[in-house]
Structure formats: structure tokens, C-alpha cells
Enzyme design. Structure first.
Site, short mmCIF file in Angstrom:
data_model
loop_
_atom_site.label_atom_id
_atom_site.label_comp_id
_atom_site.label_asym_id
_atom_site.label_seq_id
_atom_site.Cartn_x
_atom_site.Cartn_y
_atom_site.Cartn_z
N SER A 8 0.94 -1.16 -0.19
CA SER A 8 0.14 0.09 0.18
C SER A 8 0.90 1.15 -0.08
O SER A 8 1.61 1.52 1.05
CB SER A 8 -0.90 0.01 1.13
OG SER A 8 -1.77 1.25 1.29
N HIS A 33 -1.04 -1.05 -4.44
CA HIS A 33 -2.23 -0.87 -3.61
C HIS A 33 -2.45 0.85 -3.62
O HIS A 33 -1.61 1.39 -2.78
CB HIS A 33 -2.58 -1.70 -2.56
CG HIS A 33 -4.14 -1.70 -2.15
ND1 HIS A 33 -4.76 -2.14 -2.73
CD2 HIS A 33 -4.50 -0.59 -0.90
CE1 HIS A 33 -5.93 -2.06 -1.83
NE2 HIS A 33 -5.75 -1.08 -0.81
N ASP A 35 -4.90 3.56 -1.76
CA ASP A 35 -5.91 3.93 -1.05
C ASP A 35 -6.42 5.25 -1.43
O ASP A 35 -5.80 5.89 -1.21
CB ASP A 35 -5.72 3.73 0.35
CG ASP A 35 -5.57 2.14 0.63
OD1 ASP A 35 -6.36 1.45 0.54
OD2 ASP A 35 -4.57 1.81 1.33
N MET A 37 -9.37 7.93 -0.13
CA MET A 37 -10.13 8.14 1.15
C MET A 37 -10.81 9.63 0.81
O MET A 37 -10.15 10.79 0.36
CB MET A 37 -9.58 8.09 2.40
CG MET A 37 -8.95 6.99 2.56
SD MET A 37 -7.87 6.80 4.29
CE MET A 37 -6.86 5.48 4.02
N HIS A 66 -8.13 1.17 -4.57
CA HIS A 66 -9.39 1.03 -3.38
C HIS A 66 -10.00 2.24 -3.30
O HIS A 66 -9.77 3.07 -2.44
CB HIS A 66 -8.72 0.33 -2.14
CG HIS A 66 -9.67 0.15 -1.17
ND1 HIS A 66 -9.13 -0.14 0.13
CD2 HIS A 66 -11.22 0.04 -1.06
CE1 HIS A 66 -10.22 -0.39 0.76
NE2 HIS A 66 -11.31 -0.26 0.18
N MET A 68 -12.27 4.36 -1.32
CA MET A 68 -13.23 4.49 -0.03
C MET A 68 -13.87 5.89 0.19
O MET A 68 -13.29 6.66 0.78
CB MET A 68 -12.28 4.10 1.10
CG MET A 68 -11.77 2.95 1.62
SD MET A 68 -10.53 2.65 2.75
CE MET A 68 -8.83 3.03 1.98
N MET A 137 -11.91 -5.89 4.46
CA MET A 137 -11.11 -5.17 5.30
C MET A 137 -10.76 -5.92 6.45
O MET A 137 -11.76 -6.34 7.22
CB MET A 137 -11.93 -3.94 5.70
CG MET A 137 -12.03 -3.12 4.52
SD MET A 137 -10.61 -2.35 3.79
CE MET A 137 -9.68 -1.66 5.21
N ASP A 175 -6.95 -6.63 3.56
CA ASP A 175 -6.57 -5.18 3.73
C ASP A 175 -6.49 -4.78 5.00
O ASP A 175 -7.72 -4.48 5.49
CB ASP A 175 -7.27 -4.38 2.71
CG ASP A 175 -6.53 -2.88 2.65
OD1 ASP A 175 -5.33 -2.55 3.44
OD2 ASP A 175 -7.05 -2.01 2.11
N GLY A 177 -3.68 -4.34 8.72
CA GLY A 177 -2.77 -5.15 9.79
C GLY A 177 -2.20 -6.43 9.26
O GLY A 177 -1.96 -7.17 10.20
#
Length: 217
Positions: A8, A33, A35, A37, A66, A68, A137, A175, A177
Site C-alpha cells: 500500500s 495498492h 487507497d 479516502m 481501492h 473508500m 477489510m 487489507d 494489519g
């Protein structure tokens, strides 16, 4: 299939973004990846279109984008033009999910659907054959560095069963942790793609960490 790794870019040092992309390019990673947001669907704001375009200019790995965000349909074409190879939207943000998935495919991108930790896998029953990947998630979306939610293993098992029962070819992406502590167990449960952010970019040798994740099984 062989394990796939998608570092990511959100966890990279943004003052040295090009070097982070070049590291991923030369590593055993399969995707980058990205992200996105909006501060509405999740309580944070991340990357915009110009940054995605810049990532794409330097990347030689496919961009796994991705979204979000609320109302993702408005931006599908924009992100495709910016360089997205995969576009993943959240089930929770799409009142007309089938139409959204078809819109992604019409753009020539792989279509993904993401589920938040509280969203049951069974809600995908009527769309699972249409999608290319399902992103589970394993933390609450919006921030990096969160603790992995153990219930994810149960969801991976349930999703794997649903994919087999329906004859779907969807891949399972995880996705949040991700680390050496859970990567092997996730792959064994049926996951195909692991997104890794802080675990990769906070390590002393990110490329070697990617290699270890990819070869853990």
C-alpha cells in the site's frame, strides 16, 4: 494460485514517493495498492487524481485502486484514465452495486467489491459471479497501522466457500494489519492477495519483506 502481494503506497514516505514506487517495481510485489479516502465515507483524506497519475507514470506494476469514497460511480472513469487497473468499491457505498460493477468492467478494469469488518459475506451472494475480486477489510477503513481483526479468518473461510458454491472466479484480497504473524494463516484460509502497508514500509528492507510475505507458504 501463488500468493500475491500488493504493497500500500499510502504507508510510503510521500516526500520520496518515486523511490517507494521504484522499490515496488524492482520487488516481487504483484500490484501497487492505492487507497483513496474522501473524509466522508471514512474519517480521513488521502490521495487525489494528480497523485494517482504520478504514481502511474513511474509504476510498472498494475495499480490496485481501492475507493473508500461515497458515490464512487462519479469517479470511475477518472480513476481509470489516471491509470487504475483494478477498481474496488465498497458494498456499503453502492446502492446499485451491480450497475457499478458493470460500469467498472465497461471501462476495461478488473472489478472489486470491498466489505467493512461488520459486513457479512452473505450479502455478496447475488453479485459474487460478476466480480473479479472481493476485498475484506481486516481493520476499520480510514487509517493505517491498526490491529488486525481476528474475525477476518472466519470471513475468509465463508467467502471461499461462497466462491466455490457459486462457481465464481473472484480472488480474495485482505487489507489491514497484515504481517508475518497472520499472512500464512490468511493464505491457508483461502486468501489470494494481501495488502501490506506499514509492515512493508516500516521494515529495514521493504523489498525483502515483500519477498518473505510472498513466499510464506
Amino acid at each position: 494460485m501463488n500468493p500475491l502481494i500488493a504493497p500500500s503506497i499510502l504507508a510510503a514516505d510521500f516526500a520520496n514517493l518515486q523511490s517507494a514506487i521504484e522499490m515496488i517495481n524492482s520487488s516481487e510485489a504483484d500490484y501497487i495498492h492505492v487507497d483513496i479516502m474522501d473524509g466522508v465515507f471514512v474519517p480521513n483524506i488521502s490521495l487525489g487524481i494528480p497523485v494517482v497519475e504520478a504514481i502511474h507514470r513511474h509504476a510498472n506494476k498494475p495499480l490496485d485502486v481501492h475507493l473508500m469514497i461515497v458515490e464512487p460511480d462519479k469517479y470511475l472513469s477518472t480513476f481509470q484514465k489516471a491509470g487504475a487497473s483494478h477498481l474496488t468499491v465498497h458494498l456499503e457505498a453502492c446502492p446499485h452495486l451491480h450497475r457499478t460493477v458493470q460500469g467498472i468492467k465497461d471501462l476495461g478494469c478488473k472489478a472489486g467489491v470491498a466489505l467493512n469488518p461488520h459486513t457479512p459475506v452473505r450479502l455478496l451472494e447475488d453479485i459474487i459471479r460478476e466480480v473479479d475480486l472481493v476485498l475484506l477489510m481486516s481493520v476499520n477503513p480510514g487509517f493505517g497501522g491498526q490491529k488486525f481483526i481476528d474475525n477476518t479468518y472466519k470471513k475468509v473461510n465463508a467467502l471461499s466457500k461462497l466462491i466455490v458454491e457459486t462457481g465464481s472466479h473472484a480472488r480474495i484480497e485482505i487489507d489491514g494489519g497484515v504481517s508475518m504473524d497472520n499472512a500464512g494463516k490468511l493464505f491457508s484460509a483461502g486468501a489470494n492477495i494481501l495488502v501490506a502497508g506499514n509492515f512493508v514500509f516500516s521494515s529495514k528492507n521493504p523489498a525483502e519483506t515483500i519477498k518473505k510475505l510472498k513466499n510464506i507458504v
